[in-house]
Design an enzyme around this catalytic site. Structure first.
Site, PDB file in Angstrom:
ATOM      1  N   GLY A 159      15.271  18.452   8.563  1.00 13.95           N
ATOM      2  CA  GLY A 159      14.062  17.857   7.762  1.00 13.95           C
ATOM      3  C   GLY A 159      14.492  16.781   7.093  1.00 13.95           C
ATOM      4  O   GLY A 159      13.879  15.795   6.617  1.00 13.95           O
ATOM      5  N   ASN A 160      15.974  16.699   6.848  1.00  5.47           N
ATOM      6  CA  ASN A 160      16.814  15.413   6.071  1.00  5.47           C
ATOM      7  C   ASN A 160      16.306  14.298   7.179  1.00  5.47           C
ATOM      8  O   ASN A 160      16.311  13.064   6.548  1.00  5.47           O
ATOM      9  CB  ASN A 160      17.963  15.520   5.993  1.00  5.47           C
ATOM     10  CG  ASN A 160      19.028  15.823   7.422  1.00  5.47           C
ATOM     11  OD1 ASN A 160      18.652  16.712   8.196  1.00  5.47           O
ATOM     12  ND2 ASN A 160      19.635  14.796   7.616  1.00  5.47           N
ATOM     13  N   LYS A 163       9.208  34.356   4.749  1.00  7.33           N
ATOM     14  CA  LYS A 163       8.961  32.952   4.775  1.00  7.33           C
ATOM     15  C   LYS A 163       7.786  32.758   3.716  1.00  7.33           C
ATOM     16  O   LYS A 163       6.813  32.841   4.153  1.00  7.33           O
ATOM     17  CB  LYS A 163       8.735  32.649   6.146  1.00  7.33           C
ATOM     18  CG  LYS A 163       8.968  31.029   6.152  1.00  7.33           C
ATOM     19  CD  LYS A 163      10.285  30.469   6.103  1.00  7.33           C
ATOM     20  CE  LYS A 163      10.144  28.722   6.225  1.00  7.33           C
ATOM     21  NZ  LYS A 163      11.803  28.440   6.344  1.00  7.33           N
ATOM     22  N   LYS A 181      13.404  26.999  13.366  1.00  5.66           N
ATOM     23  CA  LYS A 181      13.380  25.712  14.313  1.00  5.66           C
ATOM     24  C   LYS A 181      14.659  25.708  15.075  1.00  5.66           C
ATOM     25  O   LYS A 181      14.575  25.247  16.187  1.00  5.66           O
ATOM     26  CB  LYS A 181      13.461  24.498  13.350  1.00  5.66           C
ATOM     27  CG  LYS A 181      13.543  23.092  13.909  1.00  5.66           C
ATOM     28  CD  LYS A 181      14.958  22.619  14.144  1.00  5.66           C
ATOM     29  CE  LYS A 181      15.679  22.296  12.553  1.00  5.66           C
ATOM     30  NZ  LYS A 181      16.865  21.770  12.579  1.00  5.66           N
ATOM     31  N   LYS A 215      21.926  27.973  11.842  1.00  3.96           N
ATOM     32  CA  LYS A 215      22.160  26.736  12.776  1.00  3.96           C
ATOM     33  C   LYS A 215      23.416  27.611  13.562  1.00  3.96           C
ATOM     34  O   LYS A 215      23.458  27.191  14.909  1.00  3.96           O
ATOM     35  CB  LYS A 215      22.456  25.914  12.001  1.00  3.96           C
ATOM     36  CG  LYS A 215      21.425  24.849  11.404  1.00  3.96           C
ATOM     37  CD  LYS A 215      21.891  23.929  10.315  1.00  3.96           C
ATOM     38  CE  LYS A 215      20.943  23.059   9.841  1.00  3.96           C
ATOM     39  NZ  LYS A 215      19.844  23.804   9.263  1.00  3.96           N
TER      40      LYS A 215
END
Length: 318
Positions: A15-16, A131, A217, A279
């Site tokens: 998102g960054n 979520k 993601k 991640k």
């Protein structure tokens, strides 16, 4: 699968790299395009995935709030909101990449794919949705909403009220696999699996139906990298390297770690859930599938250095 000669890399943009507004996003992806094109110039074939956390939330909230004051506007469910976010984020990425390709006089193409990802309706995540999406409500409002719709799960969030919670199931299969592979074989830079993909479940008649859920993601990107037989998975975020003992005097940045070391760090609780943990887990899942694979977690700006092993944290098989 057609054998590819050029090394294939899936680039997962966090998102960054996208910003909080459409205008900010245009500026950020313009900078991102330079790093992404540099990876191709180094001799790699790239496939781009991206997050959509803020964007899909804004789309969902906009329709939700607008429907309260205008009966001609109806709320859209999460699968449709995810599809919308894939479209406009892909559009901005395409424009930025096309401009950079033109500037560098390269003969490449770029295209976005609205991507569905199959999930299992029996995934345990559906039993405990975690979520948060949409607006904040009072406890009384949340209870009334759940009474009128038995499928809704409303829980407290961030001490600001109650929000709707949806499941985050694991990805099983990318439905647009053949389209992505065909474009790769014809020299396209492909943007796919945006926001973790649109989660769909298989029906008895063989068709698919969207479900209100959010696929992580990073897990979707790892599934994409496995699907296209990529050699590299780049998970690009706000930091240059993964750290253990993060935020303490004992913080240590890691240049390389094996799957076994990563799993030990996970067991010891070094990575924050909802941040670095998925991640690292996604990177481990991808690398485990083939000894030749490597995953890199690092910053977008230094992605061209990371592929040379000069930046980022490399996760390798053994």
């Amino acid at each position: 699968m057609k054998q590819h000669i050029i090394p294939r890399a899936v680039i997962a943009l966090g998102g960054n790299a996208l910003g909080g507004t459409p205008e900010e996003q245009k500026i950020k992806v313009k900078k991102a395009a330079k790093s992404l094109i540099e990876l191709i110039k180094q001799g790699n074939e790239i496939i781009i995935s991206h997050g959509n956390g803020p964007q899909v939330g804004m789309i969902n909230l906009a329709f939700e709030e607008a429907s309260k004051v205008n009966d001609k506007i109806v709320p859209f469910e999460l699968p449709e909101c995810t599809a919308m976010s894939q479209g406009y984020i892909g559009f901005h990425l395409q424009m930025a990449l096309q401009a950079e390709i033109h500037n560098q006089k390269k003969p490449w193409f770029v295209s976005s794919v609205v991507t569905q990802i199959e999930v299992d309706i029996n995934d345990e995540a559906f039993l405990n949705p975690t979520k948060p999406i949409g607006s904040f409500y009072t406890e009384e409002e949340a209870k009334m909403m759940m009474e009128s719709d038995a499928t809704l799960v409303m829980k407290p969030d961030s001490n600001r009220g109650y929000r709707r919670m949806v499941a985050s199931p694991k990805p099983i299969k990318i439905l647009e696999r053949e389209s992505v592979l065909n474009m790769l074989d014809n020299e396209f830079i492909v943007i796919t699996c945006g926001g973790g993909g649109i989660p769909v479940v298989l029906q008895e008649d063989g068709s698919y139906e969207g479900v209100p859920a959010v696929i992580d993601k990073d897990f979707a990107s790892a599934k994409l990298a496995e699907t296209v037989d990529a050699e590299y998975l780049f998970i690009l975020t706000a930091v240059d390297r993964v750290s253990i003992n993060f935020g303490t005097q004992e913080q240590k940045d890691i240049e390389r770690m094996s799957v076994a070391e990563a799993e030990q760090y996970i067991k010891e609780g070094h990575f924050a859930p909802g941040s670095m943990l998925p991640k690292v887990q996604a990177a481990v899942n991808f690398v485990k599938g083939n000894q030749e694979r490597k995953a890199v977690i690092g910053s977008l700006e230094k992605a061209p250095l990371a592929i040379k092993g000069e930046s980022g944290t490399i996760i390798y098989h053994s």
